[in-house]
Design an enzyme around this catalytic site. Structure first.
Site, PDB file in Angstrom:
ATOM      1  N   HIS A   1      69.712  50.067  18.350  1.00 37.79           N
ATOM      2  CA  HIS A   1      70.530  51.210  18.784  1.00 37.79           C
ATOM      3  C   HIS A   1      70.005  52.489  18.148  1.00 37.79           C
ATOM      4  CE1 HIS A   1      74.015  53.833  19.397  1.00 37.79           C
ATOM      5  NE2 HIS A   1      74.295  53.040  20.397  1.00 37.79           N
TER       6      HIS A   1
ATOM      7  N   ASP B   1      75.614  46.681  24.628  1.00 34.54           N
ATOM      8  CA  ASP B   1      75.239  46.520  26.043  1.00 34.54           C
ATOM      9  C   ASP B   1      74.844  45.079  26.333  1.00 34.54           C
ATOM     10  OD1 ASP B   1      75.484  49.323  26.496  1.00 34.54           O
ATOM     11  OD2 ASP B   1      73.569  49.577  25.468  1.00 34.54           O
TER      12      ASP B   1
HETATM   13  C1  MLT Z   1      77.336  54.910  23.672  1.00 37.03           C
HETATM   14  O1  MLT Z   1      78.277  54.156  23.423  1.00 37.03           O
HETATM   15  O2  MLT Z   1      77.489  56.027  24.174  1.00 37.03           O
HETATM   16  C2  MLT Z   1      75.968  54.393  23.460  1.00 37.03           C
HETATM   17  O3  MLT Z   1      75.915  53.412  22.464  1.00 37.03           O
HETATM   18  C3  MLT Z   1      74.906  55.430  23.341  1.00 37.03           C
HETATM   19  C4  MLT Z   1      74.944  56.373  22.185  1.00 37.03           C
HETATM   20  O4  MLT Z   1      75.873  56.463  21.410  1.00 37.03           O
HETATM   21  O5  MLT Z   1      73.930  57.079  22.017  1.00 37.03           O
END
Ligand code: MLT
Length: 424
Positions: free
Chosen positions: A307, A364
């Protein structure tokens, strides 16, 4: 630390305020940098730029912390419902029993959408991606409620727009799916709760009775909570920046949906299942794909691992993994794609390369798996994310408006041609 930061430019010292947040994170306020020094800052993707001061969500990527309005995501996922969390994000506090009753009733009152929206829906070919349909239907609310375009509306009128979009989003999402299937749409059933109503609009057929499966409904509610906000991610920043031009709530949310659509953002959950399908079609050899992921020359990329901001683990993934395991067990699902997912997960969690590179399965990865187990088609996964992220977008838009934030207008470093004349 001093509350000023000094920057020396060509021998002259300039002082800039140091800003500290409630969790002691710090930033240099460079808003006067250009006026004082003629310089701007370059930060592609704004990855090191604080675009706002926000009191909605706190995230510590190193420690794997995520909190909405001060409450830990773990506690909210365990003890709250999605609508309570929506209230919390939007209005800053958990609702009292009475406040929640009123809020739920108001949302229930607005689930129905104008019949003309069906004409708009009918204009889409049935192979239209549901995200495009969703963002169009949300934006069409500007036509049905033109008063929402007025940037100087009262707080009460803004609240009405908020209730309307929260109430109608499940209807739009389910209708986008029905369009995809070529089925007639279902109308909301206001006897059901938020998730139950959505599931019924998605899955019921005119020829059959429909009963909401509590296992699926509870898991869905949890998933929506986990997706509800994530501070200044791509779509939240989009909502804020579109809203900063005083565009309406509906137009700003519609833009947020489009920003979420891409495979590098919300579209990642769809990309995960597509990757798993491809691995299955290629014989299901997970080791081959783990090797490909390690090979720098190979363009293959493992979707759903690692992430951008969480450096050690994604706290949402931990909760969702548990929920995914429970759902798979309770529903007794046998699916070769999910077997491949399990093998990839095990390998990635134990392989030193993935451990060292911090490539752990993220939200995800598990959300794709759980949505598939619930029978939600792959192209709807990002729509499910949008449904969950809606209260976050609303909260971000509302905060931006209440803070009277200026229009977003980044600068650039120009790298094109210098002044030249047309030949001849
Ligand atoms: C989100 O929940 O929006 C995603 O994990 C993406 C992010 O935070 O950059």
């Amino acid at each position: 630390m001093s509350d000023q930061i000094e920057i020396i430019v060509n021998g002259s010292t300039h002082s800039f305020p140091l800003i500290t947040g409630s969790e002691n994170e710090s930033a240099i306020d460079i808003s006067k940098l250009r006026a004082q020094t003629g310089l701007i800052t370059i930060d592609p993707g704004f990855k090191n730029t604080g675009s706002t001061k926000s009191a909605i969500t706190f995230l510590d990527g190193e420690k794997g912390i995520l909190r909405y309005r001060g409450y830990a995501i773990e506690e909210l996922a365990e003890r709250s419902s999605f609508l309570e969390v929506s209230y919390l994000l939007i209005f800053g506090k958990l609702p009292s029993e009475q406040e929640f009753k009123v809020f739920t009733k108001e949302i229930t009152n607005h689930t129905l959408v104008h019949e003309d929206i069906k004409t708009i829906l009918d204009g889409f070919p049935s192979n239209a991606h549901p995200m495009g349909v969703l963002s169009s239907l949300v934006c069409s609310l500007t036509a049905f409620y033109p008063a929402s375009l007025d940037p100087n509306r009262s707080a009460e009128a803004v609240n009405l727009s908020i209730l309307r979009i929260l109430a109608k989003m499940p209807t739009f999402a389910a209708w986008a799916y029905k369009n995809k299937m070529g089925h007639p749409v279902n109308y909301p059933d206001n006897r059901l709760d938020y998730c139950g109503n959505f599931l019924k609009m998605m899955f019921s057929l005119p020829t059959e009775d429909f009963e909401v499966d509590p296992v699926i409904s509870e898991a869905l509610d949890k998933l929506l909570i986990l997706h509800a906000d994530h501070e200044q991610n791509c779509s939240a920043s989009t909502v804020r920046i579109v809203g900063s031009s005083q565009a309406s709530l509906y137009a700003s949310i519609s833009a947020g949906i489009n920003a979420l659509w891409g495979p590098l953002h919300g579209g990642a959950n769809q990309a995960v299942i597509e990757m798993l399908e491809n691995i299955r079609k290629d014989g299901g050899d997970t080791q081959k794909y783990l090797n490909k992921a390690k090979d720098k020359q190979d363009p293959f990329r493992l979707m759903g691992f690692g992430h951008r901001v969480y450096k050690n683990f994604d706290p949402r993934a931990k909760i969702i993994k548990k929920a995914a395991d429970q759902v798979l067990e309770k529903l007794g699902i046998q699916d070769p794609v999910l077997d491949i997912a399990k093998k990839l997960e095990d390998a990635a969690l134990n392989d030193p390369y993935f451990i060292e590179k911090k490539l752990y399965p993220n939200v995800d990865f598990y959300s794709g798996i759980i949505y598939r187990a619930m029978g939600i088609p792959t192209e709807m996964f990002t729509v499910m994310f949008a449904l969950g992220r809606l209260p976050g977008w609303i909260a971000q838009w509302k905060e931006m408006r209440e803070n009277n934030e200026p229009i977003g207008r980044p600068r650039q470093i120009y790298t094109g041609k210098n002044l030249r004349k047309i030949d001849g």
